[in-house]
Design an enzyme around this catalytic site. Structure first.
Site, PDB file in Angstrom:
ATOM      1  N   THR A  28      55.145 102.398   6.243  1.00 31.27           N
ATOM      2  CA  THR A  28      54.531 103.411   7.101  1.00 31.27           C
ATOM      3  C   THR A  28      53.571 102.712   8.071  1.00 31.27           C
ATOM      4  OG1 THR A  28      54.703 105.057   5.360  1.00 31.27           O
ATOM      5  CG2 THR A  28      53.046 105.474   7.045  1.00 31.27           C
ATOM      6  N   GLY A  29      53.435 103.273   9.267  1.00 30.42           N
ATOM      7  CA  GLY A  29      52.503 102.715  10.250  1.00 30.42           C
ATOM      8  C   GLY A  29      53.222 102.361  11.530  1.00 30.42           C
ATOM      9  N   THR A  31      53.898  99.424  12.935  1.00 31.63           N
ATOM     10  CA  THR A  31      54.877  98.333  12.845  1.00 31.63           C
ATOM     11  C   THR A  31      56.128  98.822  12.106  1.00 31.63           C
ATOM     12  OG1 THR A  31      52.924  96.932  12.596  1.00 31.63           O
ATOM     13  CG2 THR A  31      55.059  95.854  12.423  1.00 31.63           C
ATOM     14  N   GLY A  82      54.217  97.070   7.034  1.00 32.05           N
ATOM     15  CA  GLY A  82      53.103  96.380   7.683  1.00 32.05           C
ATOM     16  C   GLY A  82      51.942  96.210   6.718  1.00 32.05           C
ATOM     17  N   LYS A  94      46.198  97.452   2.469  1.00 34.54           N
ATOM     18  CA  LYS A  94      47.068  98.424   3.114  1.00 34.54           C
ATOM     19  C   LYS A  94      46.430  99.808   2.982  1.00 34.54           C
ATOM     20  CE  LYS A  94      51.405  98.342   2.478  1.00 34.54           C
ATOM     21  NZ  LYS A  94      51.438  98.735   3.905  1.00 34.54           N
ATOM     22  N   GLY A  95      46.988 100.754   3.711  1.00 39.00           N
ATOM     23  CA  GLY A  95      46.491 102.130   3.589  1.00 39.00           C
ATOM     24  C   GLY A  95      45.766 102.638   4.815  1.00 39.00           C
ATOM     25  N   GLY A  96      45.768 101.819   5.895  1.00 36.90           N
ATOM     26  CA  GLY A  96      45.164 102.306   7.134  1.00 36.90           C
ATOM     27  C   GLY A  96      45.794 103.617   7.584  1.00 36.90           C
ATOM     28  N   GLU A 103      53.381 103.699  -0.871  1.00 39.86           N
ATOM     29  CA  GLU A 103      53.774 102.321  -0.515  1.00 39.86           C
ATOM     30  C   GLU A 103      53.747 101.430  -1.756  1.00 39.86           C
ATOM     31  OE1 GLU A 103      52.120 102.341   4.082  1.00 39.86           O
ATOM     32  OE2 GLU A 103      50.845 101.534   2.511  1.00 39.86           O
TER      33      GLU A 103
HETATM   34  C1  5RP Z   1      49.884 102.550   6.128  1.00 39.20           C
HETATM   35  C2  5RP Z   1      49.796 101.081   6.003  1.00 39.20           C
HETATM   36  C3  5RP Z   1      50.217 100.265   7.178  1.00 39.20           C
HETATM   37  O1  5RP Z   1      51.180  99.359   6.789  1.00 39.20           O
HETATM   38  C4  5RP Z   1      49.024  99.547   7.728  1.00 39.20           C
HETATM   39  O2  5RP Z   1      47.998 100.478   8.004  1.00 39.20           O
HETATM   40  C5  5RP Z   1      49.370  98.764   8.993  1.00 39.20           C
HETATM   41  O3  5RP Z   1      49.675  99.660  10.016  1.00 39.20           O
HETATM   42  P1  5RP Z   1      50.099  99.184  11.468  1.00 39.20           P
HETATM   43  O4  5RP Z   1      51.475  98.633  11.358  1.00 39.20           O
HETATM   44  O5  5RP Z   1      50.035 100.468  12.275  1.00 39.20           O
HETATM   45  O6  5RP Z   1      49.097  98.179  11.952  1.00 39.20           O
HETATM   46  O7  5RP Z   1      49.413 100.520   5.013  1.00 39.20           O
HETATM   47  O8  5RP Z   1      49.363 103.189   5.002  1.00 39.20           O
END
Ligand code: 5RP
Length: 220
Positions: A28-29, A31, A82, A94-96, A103
């Site tokens: 998720t995210g 990328t 990502g 992770k978890g942004g 995940e």
């Molecule tokens: C989502 C995540 C993403 O992998 C993480 O936040 C990176 O995100 P991005 O690819 O937008 O930088 O852990 O829960």
């Protein structure tokens, strides 16, 4: 190259890890979203996908990729996702995007975890990015107190509910020198569903986008 171009490069490179006629785990995210678009180009060569969030599920389905419930799947050769931070041991934060629990579950099933990031995500010590912790709503105050005792500064992610109906506390000011130990310690706090440290099950491979091209890193 822009950050988006670096993300695009690693999303494309991750296609080499997708196994023909099998199911692929998808993160998720931003990328991971680029990876989903790349995956749509080879969708006829895979059996389908397992999604780590409702958002990813909808995006995969929109591209005509069959999404399997994880409970239907026993073999998952690869999970591609990502990260917000990654170190040389392939430990990650992770978890942004708030999808950390699903995940972690999907990556636990996968034989191989391929992390796709641009070079800005590589750090020596994890913790500059606030560590997301998913919390059962009735435990918010108690978990906040416990996290402060551990030296963190938890901040409630405003207006955000996870796919599992829970809250996220983003924990600032942590210098994470022992990610494996802290991951376990946080998961033992009553009311914590999971935390965004992915150290007990690190990535197997990191594809990192740099101005010199995509670099492949492993912990070995
Ligand atoms: C989502 C995540 C993403 O992998 C993480 O936040 C990176 O995100 P991005 O690819 O937008 O930088 O852990 O829960």
């Amino acid at each position: 190259m822009t950050q988006d171009e670096l993300k695009q490069a690693v999303a494309n490179a991750a296609l080499d890890y997708v196994v023909a006629d099998r199911i692929v785990g998808v993160g998720t995210g931003s990328t991971a979203r680029l990876f989903i678009e790349a995956l749509s180009g080879i969708k006829d060569s895979i059996k389908g996908a397992v999604a780590s969030s409702e958002d990813t599920k909808h995006r995969l389905e929109k591209h005509g990729i069959r999404v399997y419930d994880l409970n239907e799947v026993t073999d998952l050769p690869v999970y591609i996702d990502g990260a917000d931070e990654i170190n040389s041991l392939m430990h990650m934060i992770k978890g942004g995007g708030g999808a950390l629990t699903r995940e972690k579950i999907v990556s636990a099933v996968a034989e191989k975890f391929v992390c796709i990031v641009d070079g800005s995500k590589f750090v020596e010590v994890l913790g500059r990015f606030p560590l997301p912790v998913e919390v059962i709503p009735m435990a918010q105050s108690q978990v906040t107190r416990e996290l402060i005792c551990l030296g963190g500064r938890p901040v409630l992610r405003q207006g955000f509910i996870t796919d599992n109906g829970n809250l996220i506390l983003d924990v600032h000011d942590l210098q994470i020198h022992d990610p494996v130990e802290l991951e376990s310690q946080l998961n033992h706090i009553a009311g914590v569903v999971t935390n965004g440290l992915f150290a007990r099950r690190p990535a197997d491979v990191c594809l990192m986008g740099t101005d010199k091209g995509v670099v492949t890193l492993t912990a070995d």
